[in-house]
Write a protein that holds these residues in place. Structure first.
Motif, mmCIF file in Angstrom:
data_model
loop_
_atom_site.group_PDB
_atom_site.id
_atom_site.type_symbol
_atom_site.label_atom_id
_atom_site.label_comp_id
_atom_site.label_asym_id
_atom_site.label_seq_id
_atom_site.Cartn_x
_atom_site.Cartn_y
_atom_site.Cartn_z
ATOM 1 N N TYR A 1 -5.339 -13.298 -37.078
ATOM 2 C CA TYR A 1 -7.017 -14.493 -36.865
ATOM 3 C C TYR A 1 -7.767 -13.330 -36.468
ATOM 4 O O TYR A 1 -7.544 -13.159 -35.121
ATOM 5 C CB TYR A 1 -6.753 -15.682 -36.524
ATOM 6 C CG TYR A 1 -7.235 -16.574 -36.615
ATOM 7 C CD1 TYR A 1 -6.968 -16.751 -37.881
ATOM 8 C CD2 TYR A 1 -7.733 -17.571 -35.779
ATOM 9 C CE1 TYR A 1 -7.862 -17.694 -38.630
ATOM 10 C CE2 TYR A 1 -8.504 -17.743 -36.045
ATOM 11 C CZ TYR A 1 -9.099 -18.527 -37.745
ATOM 12 O OH TYR A 1 -9.855 -19.572 -37.491
ATOM 13 N N LYS B 1 -1.882 -8.189 -40.554
ATOM 14 C CA LYS B 1 -0.709 -8.365 -39.860
ATOM 15 C C LYS B 1 -0.978 -6.963 -39.217
ATOM 16 O O LYS B 1 -0.948 -6.087 -40.603
ATOM 17 C CB LYS B 1 0.054 -8.505 -41.014
ATOM 18 C CG LYS B 1 1.698 -8.108 -40.259
ATOM 19 C CD LYS B 1 2.396 -9.012 -41.314
ATOM 20 C CE LYS B 1 4.229 -9.133 -40.944
ATOM 21 N NZ LYS B 1 4.925 -9.383 -42.155
ATOM 22 N N GLY C 1 3.478 -18.278 -47.108
ATOM 23 C CA GLY C 1 3.508 -19.492 -46.156
ATOM 24 C C GLY C 1 1.951 -18.671 -45.135
ATOM 25 O O GLY C 1 1.352 -19.440 -44.684
ATOM 26 N N TYR C 2 1.112 -17.872 -45.900
ATOM 27 C CA TYR C 2 0.042 -17.333 -45.125
ATOM 28 C C TYR C 2 -0.971 -18.123 -45.370
ATOM 29 O O TYR C 2 -1.610 -18.130 -44.293
ATOM 30 C CB TYR C 2 -0.039 -15.572 -45.830
ATOM 31 C CG TYR C 2 0.884 -14.792 -45.042
ATOM 32 C CD1 TYR C 2 1.213 -14.718 -43.358
ATOM 33 C CD2 TYR C 2 1.468 -13.663 -46.348
ATOM 34 C CE1 TYR C 2 1.896 -13.443 -43.077
ATOM 35 C CE2 TYR C 2 2.158 -12.835 -45.760
ATOM 36 C CZ TYR C 2 2.579 -13.216 -44.374
ATOM 37 O OH TYR C 2 3.532 -11.809 -44.250
ATOM 38 N N GLN D 1 -1.531 -21.557 -45.590
ATOM 39 C CA GLN D 1 -0.809 -22.553 -44.907
ATOM 40 C C GLN D 1 -1.070 -22.422 -43.331
ATOM 41 O O GLN D 1 -2.139 -22.840 -42.430
ATOM 42 C CB GLN D 1 0.273 -22.869 -44.616
ATOM 43 C CG GLN D 1 1.057 -23.600 -43.941
ATOM 44 C CD GLN D 1 0.253 -25.712 -44.848
ATOM 45 O OE1 GLN D 1 -0.198 -26.014 -46.011
ATOM 46 N NE2 GLN D 1 -0.568 -25.992 -43.530
ATOM 47 N N TYR D 2 -0.672 -20.953 -43.086
ATOM 48 C CA TYR D 2 -1.132 -20.745 -41.456
ATOM 49 C C TYR D 2 -2.439 -19.935 -41.648
ATOM 50 O O TYR D 2 -2.660 -21.220 -40.538
ATOM 51 C CB TYR D 2 -0.073 -19.236 -41.574
ATOM 52 C CG TYR D 2 -0.626 -19.205 -40.111
ATOM 53 C CD1 TYR D 2 0.266 -19.396 -38.590
ATOM 54 C CD2 TYR D 2 -1.482 -17.236 -39.703
ATOM 55 C CE1 TYR D 2 -0.331 -18.494 -37.561
ATOM 56 C CE2 TYR D 2 -2.005 -16.876 -38.613
ATOM 57 C CZ TYR D 2 -1.452 -17.748 -37.456
ATOM 58 O OH TYR D 2 -1.647 -17.618 -36.248
ATOM 59 N N SER E 1 -4.042 -24.492 -41.320
ATOM 60 C CA SER E 1 -3.524 -24.259 -40.177
ATOM 61 C C SER E 1 -3.660 -24.046 -38.768
ATOM 62 O O SER E 1 -4.174 -25.221 -37.896
ATOM 63 C CB SER E 1 -1.926 -24.804 -40.151
ATOM 64 O OG SER E 1 -1.298 -25.328 -40.744
ATOM 65 N N GLU E 2 -4.218 -23.072 -38.751
ATOM 66 C CA GLU E 2 -4.571 -22.327 -37.716
ATOM 67 C C GLU E 2 -6.291 -23.067 -37.588
ATOM 68 O O GLU E 2 -6.170 -22.745 -35.986
ATOM 69 C CB GLU E 2 -4.624 -21.384 -37.144
ATOM 70 C CG GLU E 2 -5.057 -19.976 -35.772
ATOM 71 C CD GLU E 2 -4.139 -20.722 -34.871
ATOM 72 O OE1 GLU E 2 -4.005 -20.405 -33.573
ATOM 73 O OE2 GLU E 2 -2.907 -20.928 -35.086
#
Length: 85
Positions: free
Chosen positions: A1, A17, A49-50, A52-53, A56-57
């Protein structure tokens, strides 16, 4: 992030990543509201899921600032609407 760009009204963050950029998110600050738009994940990293992550973050980071958070979605973007709902 990773924070990419800063202005008084628009911020863009990258999801990385290692050295690979996986996606990005844009946050617009308007008066007492944070508007999240343009949640983007590169095609090869989707459905892992990236997104969503990233979302969410972002919400987690914005929540303590005690402002409303709005998620912008184009009404004709059926793929994204299905993901959010």
């Amino acid at each position: 992030y990773q924070h990419l760009m800063a202005s008084t009204q628009v911020q863009i963050y990258l999801l990385k990543k290692n050295a690979d950029i996986l996606g990005a998110i844009q946050i617009n600050h308007e008066n007492k509201v944070y508007r999240i738009s343009d949640v983007s994940i590169l095609p090869e990293y989707r459905k892992q899921g990236y997104a969503q992550y990233l979302l969410s973050e972002t919400i987690h980071q914005l929540s303590p600032k005690q402002k409303d958070i709005i998620l912008d979605v184009e009404s004709r973007n059926e793929f994204v609407l299905a993901w959010y709902l």
